[in-house]
Design a protein around this motif. Structure first.
Motif, PDB file in Angstrom:
ATOM      1  N   GLY A   1       7.950  10.989   3.132  1.00  0.00           N
ATOM      2  CA  GLY A   1       7.323  12.277   3.397  1.00  0.00           C
ATOM      3  C   GLY A   1       6.907  12.438   4.847  1.00  0.00           C
ATOM      4  N   ALA A   2       5.952  13.355   5.051  1.00  0.00           N
ATOM      5  CA  ALA A   2       5.571  13.754   6.396  1.00  0.00           C
ATOM      6  C   ALA A   2       4.789  12.663   7.124  1.00  0.00           C
ATOM      7  N   VAL A   3       5.084  12.510   8.417  1.00  0.00           N
ATOM      8  CA  VAL A   3       4.350  11.593   9.293  1.00  0.00           C
ATOM      9  C   VAL A   3       4.124  12.298  10.623  1.00  0.00           C
TER      10      VAL A   3
ATOM     11  N   LEU B   1       0.816  -1.209   0.000  1.00  0.00           N
ATOM     12  CA  LEU B   1       0.000   0.000   0.000  1.00  0.00           C
ATOM     13  C   LEU B   1       0.855   1.267   0.000  1.00  0.00           C
ATOM     14  N   PHE B   2       2.029   1.185   0.598  1.00  0.00           N
ATOM     15  CA  PHE B   2       2.845   2.393   0.749  1.00  0.00           C
ATOM     16  C   PHE B   2       3.283   2.999  -0.581  1.00  0.00           C
ATOM     17  N   PRO B   3       3.744   2.207  -1.571  1.00  0.00           N
ATOM     18  CA  PRO B   3       4.071   2.837  -2.860  1.00  0.00           C
ATOM     19  C   PRO B   3       2.875   3.530  -3.496  1.00  0.00           C
ATOM     20  N   MET B   4       1.661   2.983  -3.305  1.00  0.00           N
ATOM     21  CA  MET B   4       0.465   3.625  -3.843  1.00  0.00           C
ATOM     22  C   MET B   4       0.266   4.998  -3.214  1.00  0.00           C
ATOM     23  N   PHE B   5       0.440   5.063  -1.899  1.00  0.00           N
ATOM     24  CA  PHE B   5       0.266   6.335  -1.203  1.00  0.00           C
ATOM     25  C   PHE B   5       1.428   7.299  -1.467  1.00  0.00           C
ATOM     26  N   ASN B   6       2.643   6.749  -1.488  1.00  0.00           N
ATOM     27  CA  ASN B   6       3.823   7.611  -1.638  1.00  0.00           C
ATOM     28  C   ASN B   6       3.819   8.375  -2.951  1.00  0.00           C
ATOM     29  N   ARG B   7       3.317   7.768  -4.009  1.00  0.00           N
ATOM     30  CA  ARG B   7       3.374   8.433  -5.316  1.00  0.00           C
ATOM     31  C   ARG B   7       2.489   9.668  -5.367  1.00  0.00           C
ATOM     32  N   TYR B   8       1.557   9.799  -4.416  1.00  0.00           N
ATOM     33  CA  TYR B   8       0.740  11.001  -4.346  1.00  0.00           C
ATOM     34  C   TYR B   8       1.271  12.002  -3.332  1.00  0.00           C
TER      35      TYR B   8
ATOM     36  N   ALA C   1       7.987   3.481   9.576  1.00  0.00           N
ATOM     37  CA  ALA C   1       9.388   3.894   9.601  1.00  0.00           C
ATOM     38  C   ALA C   1      10.149   3.374   8.389  1.00  0.00           C
ATOM     39  N   THR C   2       9.748   2.207   7.891  1.00  0.00           N
ATOM     40  CA  THR C   2      10.466   1.572   6.788  1.00  0.00           C
ATOM     41  C   THR C   2       9.976   2.028   5.412  1.00  0.00           C
ATOM     42  N   TYR C   3       8.669   2.170   5.248  1.00  0.00           N
ATOM     43  CA  TYR C   3       8.108   2.342   3.907  1.00  0.00           C
ATOM     44  C   TYR C   3       7.504   3.719   3.613  1.00  0.00           C
TER      45      TYR C   3
ATOM     46  N   GLN D   1       3.127  -2.035  17.308  1.00  0.00           N
ATOM     47  CA  GLN D   1       4.561  -1.955  17.017  1.00  0.00           C
ATOM     48  C   GLN D   1       4.833  -2.243  15.549  1.00  0.00           C
ATOM     49  N   LEU D   2       4.082  -3.194  14.976  1.00  0.00           N
ATOM     50  CA  LEU D   2       4.245  -3.518  13.562  1.00  0.00           C
ATOM     51  C   LEU D   2       3.919  -2.317  12.686  1.00  0.00           C
ATOM     52  N   VAL D   3       2.824  -1.618  12.996  1.00  0.00           N
ATOM     53  CA  VAL D   3       2.453  -0.433  12.219  1.00  0.00           C
ATOM     54  C   VAL D   3       3.562   0.615  12.290  1.00  0.00           C
TER      55      VAL D   3
END
Length: 349
Positions: A282-284, A195-202, A277-279, A270-272
């Motif tokens: 941008g801003a968190v 899911l992270f690459p899908m979100f990151n590209r935006y 942290a890994t994937y 903890q998994l989330v």
């Protein structure tokens, strides 16, 4: 924007506008009028502008529209009378806009923030979506990926393109003038790294929502499951209850089962954190459920993070549980006695 639509069906669209228009079909196709002309009935009344007529049957031969949106070019929302939905629809049919439609929509949504909230169950995701959706310049969607059990991640990815470029059909035709935020929440699990690459590209802004007290989170899960068995819903809306918190019967809790659930929640949280942290790029920003419900300071922090001006909003949902677990758990003393002998004892304070 001055204009109106006086005919809209699967065969043709007809109306008048002071500027050029476009017709969006099923969020997949954009059809431009083949011609504009002067309507004598309007001209005789001194009305400026041009009439338009679009033969949908010729523009999309053999295709039967399910949703038709007629809007001024360069604007997000339809003309008066310019929205038609046909048949019994499911929101997740609206995927796969063609390139032309996406170019139009991307231009319209230029400058809007895309926000994604990641959380585990019973952490307040539904409540937060409700609060953001109540803001006059924000769209909010609670856990849309749950609707793609059959279609899978590929179908969700296509839908996500359309959601971040055009407000969701769930909200439409709810109008948000000059939208500033496209927001969604989703629970996140070990297998969801894609899911992270899908979100990151935006270039999304990530919000990490969590519970400070996982014991209360686990109890909330037990109560929600009981609530679901009674009315097929994990949450209660204010219209169903009328107050700020639902009054419910106490439940009996197996202390061992509760501890196992607390353990699972702690590992999931903890998994989330590790996945973000890994994937995440941008801003968190992280915020707890407890901060959100303790007063407006927490919500102000969220609005500021997503570049939304502050307005006072409220959620449709009512709080199901009391923060005092003795009002929720029938065998409270037994449960506390067991929990206090474990590493989770501090959650009882």
């Amino acid at each position: 924007m001055k204009g109106f639509v006086d005919q809209i069906d699967v065969r043709a669209v007809r109306g008048w506008c002071i500027c050029d228009v476009e017709v969006v079909i099923d969020r997949r196709f954009v059809v431009d009028p083949a011609r504009y002309f002067i309507r004598s009935d309007l001209a005789d009344s001194g009305v400026d502008g041009r009439a338009f007529e679009i033969d949908l049957a010729s523009a999309l031969p053999g295709y039967t529209p399910v949703e038709i949106i007629v809007r001024p070019r360069g604007h997000l929302h339809p003309l008066p009378g310019g929205y038609l939905r046909l048949g019994s629809l499911k929101p997740f049919q609206y995927v796969g806009s063609n390139a032309q439609a996406r170019v139009h929509n991307e231009r319209l949504m230029d400058g809007a923030t895309r926000g994604v909230c990641l959380f585990t169950s019973r952490a307040g995701g539904t409540m937060l979506t409700d609060l953001i959706r109540a803001h006059p310049r924000a769209y909010g969607f609670a856990e849309p990926i749950e609707g793609f059990v059959r279609g899978g991640k590929a179908a969700f990815s296509e839908w996500l393109d359309d959601y971040f470029l055009l407000p969701s059909v769930i909200e439409y035709p709810h109008e948000v003038p000059d939208p500033a935020l496209m927001f969604m929440t989703t629970k996140i699990y070990r297998h969801d790294t894609d899911l992270f690459p899908m979100f990151n590209r935006y270039g999304v802004k990530y919000l990490r929502l969590y519970r400070e007290n996982v014991l209360k989170q686990a109890v909330s899960d037990l109560v929600a499951r009981k609530l679901f068995s009674e009315n097929r819903n994990f949450n209660l809306e204010r219209s169903e209850d009328g107050g700020n918190r639902a009054r419910r019967e106490k439940i009996r809790v197996d202390p061992g089962a509760l501890l196992a659930k607390v353990e699972r929640y702690q590992k999931a949280e903890q998994l989330v954190d590790d996945m973000i942290a890994t994937y995440a790029e941008g801003a968190v920003m992280s915020i707890s459920y407890e901060q959100l419900v303790s007063g407006e300071i927490g919500l102000r922090k969220v609005f500021e993070y997503f570049d939304l001006e502050w307005v006072s909003v409220s959620s449709r949902h009512v709080k199901v549980n009391s923060d005092d677990l003795s009002e929720v758990i029938d065998n409270f003393d037994e449960v506390v006695d067991v929990v206090r002998r474990t590493r989770f004892a501090h959650f009882c304070d």
